[in-house]
Design a protein around this motif. Structure first.
Motif, PDB file in Angstrom:
ATOM      1  N   ALA A 142      40.185 -11.766  -4.177  1.00  0.00           N
ATOM      2  CA  ALA A 142      39.556 -12.132  -2.912  1.00  0.00           C
ATOM      3  C   ALA A 142      39.075 -10.896  -2.161  1.00  0.00           C
ATOM      4  O   ALA A 142      37.961 -10.879  -1.604  1.00  0.00           O
ATOM      5  CB  ALA A 142      40.533 -12.931  -2.053  1.00  0.00           C
ATOM      6  N   MET A 143      39.878  -9.831  -2.121  1.00  0.00           N
ATOM      7  CA  MET A 143      39.492  -8.600  -1.419  1.00  0.00           C
ATOM      8  C   MET A 143      38.277  -7.958  -2.066  1.00  0.00           C
ATOM      9  O   MET A 143      37.391  -7.430  -1.379  1.00  0.00           O
ATOM     10  CB  MET A 143      40.669  -7.624  -1.395  1.00  0.00           C
ATOM     11  N   ALA A 144      38.234  -8.000  -3.397  1.00  0.00           N
ATOM     12  CA  ALA A 144      37.093  -7.412  -4.108  1.00  0.00           C
ATOM     13  C   ALA A 144      35.811  -8.162  -3.779  1.00  0.00           C
ATOM     14  O   ALA A 144      34.734  -7.557  -3.656  1.00  0.00           O
ATOM     15  CB  ALA A 144      37.356  -7.435  -5.608  1.00  0.00           C
ATOM     16  N   GLU A 145      35.912  -9.466  -3.616  1.00  0.00           N
ATOM     17  CA  GLU A 145      34.725 -10.276  -3.334  1.00  0.00           C
ATOM     18  C   GLU A 145      34.313 -10.177  -1.867  1.00  0.00           C
ATOM     19  O   GLU A 145      33.125 -10.110  -1.547  1.00  0.00           O
ATOM     20  CB  GLU A 145      34.991 -11.744  -3.705  1.00  0.00           C
ATOM     21  N   LEU A 146      35.312 -10.156  -0.954  1.00  0.00           N
ATOM     22  CA  LEU A 146      35.025 -10.161   0.483  1.00  0.00           C
ATOM     23  C   LEU A 146      34.913  -8.757   1.069  1.00  0.00           C
ATOM     24  O   LEU A 146      34.429  -8.588   2.199  1.00  0.00           O
ATOM     25  CB  LEU A 146      36.122 -10.945   1.227  1.00  0.00           C
ATOM     26  N   ASN A 147      35.411  -7.784   0.326  1.00  0.00           N
ATOM     27  CA  ASN A 147      35.377  -6.384   0.773  1.00  0.00           C
ATOM     28  C   ASN A 147      36.145  -6.197   2.088  1.00  0.00           C
ATOM     29  O   ASN A 147      35.676  -5.506   3.010  1.00  0.00           O
ATOM     30  CB  ASN A 147      33.926  -5.899   0.928  1.00  0.00           C
ATOM     31  N   ARG A 148      37.293  -6.843   2.181  1.00  0.00           N
ATOM     32  CA  ARG A 148      38.172  -6.695   3.352  1.00  0.00           C
ATOM     33  C   ARG A 148      39.585  -7.098   2.978  1.00  0.00           C
ATOM     34  O   ARG A 148      39.825  -7.699   1.923  1.00  0.00           O
ATOM     35  CB  ARG A 148      37.680  -7.558   4.516  1.00  0.00           C
ATOM     36  N   THR A 149      40.533  -6.780   3.843  1.00  0.00           N
ATOM     37  CA  THR A 149      41.918  -7.188   3.634  1.00  0.00           C
ATOM     38  C   THR A 149      42.045  -8.688   3.858  1.00  0.00           C
ATOM     39  O   THR A 149      41.407  -9.247   4.765  1.00  0.00           O
ATOM     40  CB  THR A 149      42.857  -6.441   4.603  1.00  0.00           C
ATOM     41  N   VAL A 150      42.866  -9.338   3.056  1.00  0.00           N
ATOM     42  CA  VAL A 150      43.050 -10.788   3.192  1.00  0.00           C
ATOM     43  C   VAL A 150      44.535 -11.128   3.247  1.00  0.00           C
ATOM     44  O   VAL A 150      45.389 -10.333   2.851  1.00  0.00           O
ATOM     45  CB  VAL A 150      42.412 -11.550   2.011  1.00  0.00           C
ATOM     46  N   LYS A 151      44.816 -12.295   3.765  1.00  0.00           N
ATOM     47  CA  LYS A 151      46.144 -12.889   3.687  1.00  0.00           C
ATOM     48  C   LYS A 151      46.060 -14.114   2.790  1.00  0.00           C
ATOM     49  O   LYS A 151      45.038 -14.812   2.787  1.00  0.00           O
ATOM     50  CB  LYS A 151      46.651 -13.285   5.074  1.00  0.00           C
TER      51      LYS A 151
ATOM     52  N   ASN B 140      53.775 -25.302  -7.454  1.00  0.00           N
ATOM     53  CA  ASN B 140      54.720 -26.216  -8.092  1.00  0.00           C
ATOM     54  C   ASN B 140      54.903 -25.705  -9.518  1.00  0.00           C
ATOM     55  O   ASN B 140      54.168 -26.102 -10.429  1.00  0.00           O
ATOM     56  CB  ASN B 140      54.203 -27.652  -8.095  1.00  0.00           C
ATOM     57  N   GLU B 141      55.852 -24.828  -9.673  1.00  0.00           N
ATOM     58  CA  GLU B 141      56.012 -24.161 -10.963  1.00  0.00           C
ATOM     59  C   GLU B 141      56.557 -25.085 -12.042  1.00  0.00           C
ATOM     60  O   GLU B 141      56.454 -24.774 -13.231  1.00  0.00           O
ATOM     61  CB  GLU B 141      56.899 -22.925 -10.781  1.00  0.00           C
ATOM     62  N   ASN B 142      57.116 -26.228 -11.639  1.00  0.00           N
ATOM     63  CA  ASN B 142      57.592 -27.197 -12.639  1.00  0.00           C
ATOM     64  C   ASN B 142      56.448 -27.719 -13.499  1.00  0.00           C
ATOM     65  O   ASN B 142      56.621 -27.980 -14.695  1.00  0.00           O
ATOM     66  CB  ASN B 142      58.296 -28.376 -11.964  1.00  0.00           C
ATOM     67  N   VAL B 143      55.295 -27.896 -12.882  1.00  0.00           N
ATOM     68  CA  VAL B 143      54.146 -28.434 -13.621  1.00  0.00           C
ATOM     69  C   VAL B 143      53.007 -27.426 -13.737  1.00  0.00           C
ATOM     70  O   VAL B 143      51.959 -27.721 -14.300  1.00  0.00           O
ATOM     71  CB  VAL B 143      53.633 -29.746 -12.975  1.00  0.00           C
ATOM     72  N   GLY B 144      53.204 -26.219 -13.175  1.00  0.00           N
ATOM     73  CA  GLY B 144      52.205 -25.163 -13.329  1.00  0.00           C
ATOM     74  C   GLY B 144      51.010 -25.281 -12.406  1.00  0.00           C
ATOM     75  O   GLY B 144      49.943 -24.740 -12.703  1.00  0.00           O
ATOM     76  N   THR B 145      51.167 -25.981 -11.255  1.00  0.00           N
ATOM     77  CA  THR B 145      50.044 -26.099 -10.326  1.00  0.00           C
ATOM     78  C   THR B 145      50.234 -25.132  -9.161  1.00  0.00           C
ATOM     79  O   THR B 145      51.357 -24.858  -8.723  1.00  0.00           O
ATOM     80  CB  THR B 145      49.898 -27.530  -9.785  1.00  0.00           C
ATOM     81  N   TYR B 146      49.102 -24.650  -8.642  1.00  0.00           N
ATOM     82  CA  TYR B 146      49.128 -23.671  -7.557  1.00  0.00           C
ATOM     83  C   TYR B 146      48.014 -23.974  -6.573  1.00  0.00           C
ATOM     84  O   TYR B 146      46.884 -24.287  -6.968  1.00  0.00           O
ATOM     85  CB  TYR B 146      48.948 -22.243  -8.107  1.00  0.00           C
ATOM     86  N   TRP B 147      48.346 -23.884  -5.292  1.00  0.00           N
ATOM     87  CA  TRP B 147      47.356 -24.039  -4.231  1.00  0.00           C
ATOM     88  C   TRP B 147      47.406 -22.787  -3.372  1.00  0.00           C
ATOM     89  O   TRP B 147      48.481 -22.361  -2.939  1.00  0.00           O
ATOM     90  CB  TRP B 147      47.659 -25.273  -3.398  1.00  0.00           C
ATOM     91  N   PHE B 148      46.262 -22.177  -3.155  1.00  0.00           N
ATOM     92  CA  PHE B 148      46.169 -20.967  -2.340  1.00  0.00           C
ATOM     93  C   PHE B 148      45.127 -21.162  -1.253  1.00  0.00           C
ATOM     94  O   PHE B 148      44.084 -21.775  -1.479  1.00  0.00           O
ATOM     95  CB  PHE B 148      45.752 -19.760  -3.195  1.00  0.00           C
ATOM     96  N   ARG B 149      45.414 -20.589  -0.086  1.00  0.00           N
ATOM     97  CA  ARG B 149      44.420 -20.518   0.986  1.00  0.00           C
ATOM     98  C   ARG B 149      44.265 -19.059   1.364  1.00  0.00           C
ATOM     99  O   ARG B 149      45.251 -18.353   1.575  1.00  0.00           O
ATOM    100  CB  ARG B 149      44.840 -21.356   2.181  1.00  0.00           C
ATOM    101  N   ILE B 150      43.033 -18.618   1.447  1.00  0.00           N
ATOM    102  CA  ILE B 150      42.729 -17.222   1.745  1.00  0.00           C
ATOM    103  C   ILE B 150      42.195 -17.098   3.173  1.00  0.00           C
ATOM    104  O   ILE B 150      41.280 -17.829   3.574  1.00  0.00           O
ATOM    105  CB  ILE B 150      41.708 -16.657   0.735  1.00  0.00           C
ATOM    106  N   PHE B 151      42.780 -16.174   3.941  1.00  0.00           N
ATOM    107  CA  PHE B 151      42.367 -15.951   5.326  1.00  0.00           C
ATOM    108  C   PHE B 151      41.676 -14.597   5.431  1.00  0.00           C
ATOM    109  O   PHE B 151      42.069 -13.638   4.809  1.00  0.00           O
ATOM    110  CB  PHE B 151      43.574 -15.971   6.260  1.00  0.00           C
TER     111      PHE B 151
END
Length: 335
Positions: A309-318, A324-335
């Motif tokens: 995300a930082m490489a694409e936006l050229n800024r610091t991100v949170k 859900n590691e039991n089924v291997g799913t991941y949800w991310f939100r980038i600020f």
């Protein structure tokens, strides 16, 4: 509308005879239901039939599942004596309300239009948006609430229930629009603790899938979760175990992540998905990882997402994460 009685089909002929007589008696709200068999009815067989009855027929919501008795007289005549939560008039009123609720939802969600998959996902999403898990639904100090949370009335009248009520309501809605759906029961493990649980097996275009709407409701915070939407036996078995033999769920075709090409098997696939999404203005990312990539620690994965995300936006991100590691799913939100 179809009548999907999977558990009836698993019974032998004599058990099916008892099932039919029992069903007709319950529908007629009879206090004593004669059973057309001779000899003793064992507790094991009775429980098997009663279990099949209650899972096949969610509209018989007014019967006490834990206090139904039977007896055989000296002449070998057997009768079942059910206990009812509600009287005949109350059941008639509830039935009208349930019918209206199902018809209104079918119209609202356009369940007569589209493919079976499209109908199914509309039902799933409605539950995730509108139905809450009733955490006090097992409090025996509130018996009326316990009854509601474990049957379809809790969903259609209060939009609040526990897993049994949710799974049965899903079956009612999908069966109403000709989609095969059964209630599965067994145990599920969460936070190191096993508990009795109910979910569904849903047939989409001839292929059965495991679907746990209750757990997707629980994970639907700030988004709709599809962690347990149309998964295989292998995936559901990581956290769930079955009481009975169920249809074999091996197809992945209509899994949410497969359908939407959101399964990644290496780092470059995931980074491409994130960078292309950011370039289009997206901030939320939801996907499943397969294969060796599952071995990444969550902290490592978050760093990879942040770096991309930082490489694409050229800024610091949170980065906000919801894995859900039991089924291997991941949800991310980038600020």
């Amino acid at each position: 509308m179809i009548v999907d009685r999977y558990y009836y089909a698993q019974l032998n002929k004599q058990e099916q005879v008892v099932y039919k007589a029992f069903y007709n008696g319950l529908m007629a709200h009879e206090d004593v239901i004669p059973i057309p068999i001779k000899g003793q009815l064992s507790k094991e067989v009775f429980n098997k039939i009663f279990h099949a009855m209650t899972r096949d027929n969610p509209l018989i919501y007014y019967v006490n599942q834990s206090a139904c008795n039977w007896a055989t007289d000296a002449f070998g005549h057997t009768a079942i004596c059910p206990q009812y939560f509600y009287g005949r008039e109350t059941v008639r009123k509830y039935n009208r309300n349930i019918e209206n609720a199902v018809n209104n939802l079918a119209a609202q969600l356009k369940l007569t239009e589209g493919t079976d998959y499209e109908k199914e996902i509309r039902v799933h999403d409605w539950f995730c948006k509108n139905v809450k898990y009733d955490f006090k639904g097992s409090d025996m100090d509130e018996p009326a609430r316990v009854v509601l949370s474990h049957n379809i009335v809790g969903v259609f009248a209060k939009q609040k229930a526990q897993c049994e009520g949710i799974a049965k309501a899903v079956k009612v809605l999908l069966n109403a629009v000709d989609i095969k759906c059964i209630v599965a029961t067994g145990e599920a493990e969460a936070n190191g603790k096993k508990e009795h649980h109910a979910w569904n097996v849903i047939d989409i275009d001839g292929s059965p899938y495991q679907v746990d709407v209750t757990w997707d409701i629980g994970a639907s915070k700030e988004r709709i979760a599809y962690d347990y939407f149309n998964v295989t036996d292998e995936i559901i078995s990581r956290t769930h175990s079955f009481e009975d033999e169920m249809p074999k769920c091996i197809s992945t075709e209509d899994n949410y992540f497969e359908k939407n090409k959101l399964i990644f098997r290496n780092r470059s696939q995931m980074i491409t998905y994130i960078t292309q999404g950011i370039a289009k203005g997206r901030t939320d990312f939801y996907f499943r990882l397969d294969g060796f990539f599952n071995k990444f620690k969550r902290s490592e994965l978050t760093k990879i997402v942040a770096k991309a995300a930082m490489a694409e936006l050229n800024r610091t991100v949170k980065v906000q994460e919801m894995p859900n590691e039991n089924v291997g799913t991941y949800w991310f939100r980038i600020f």
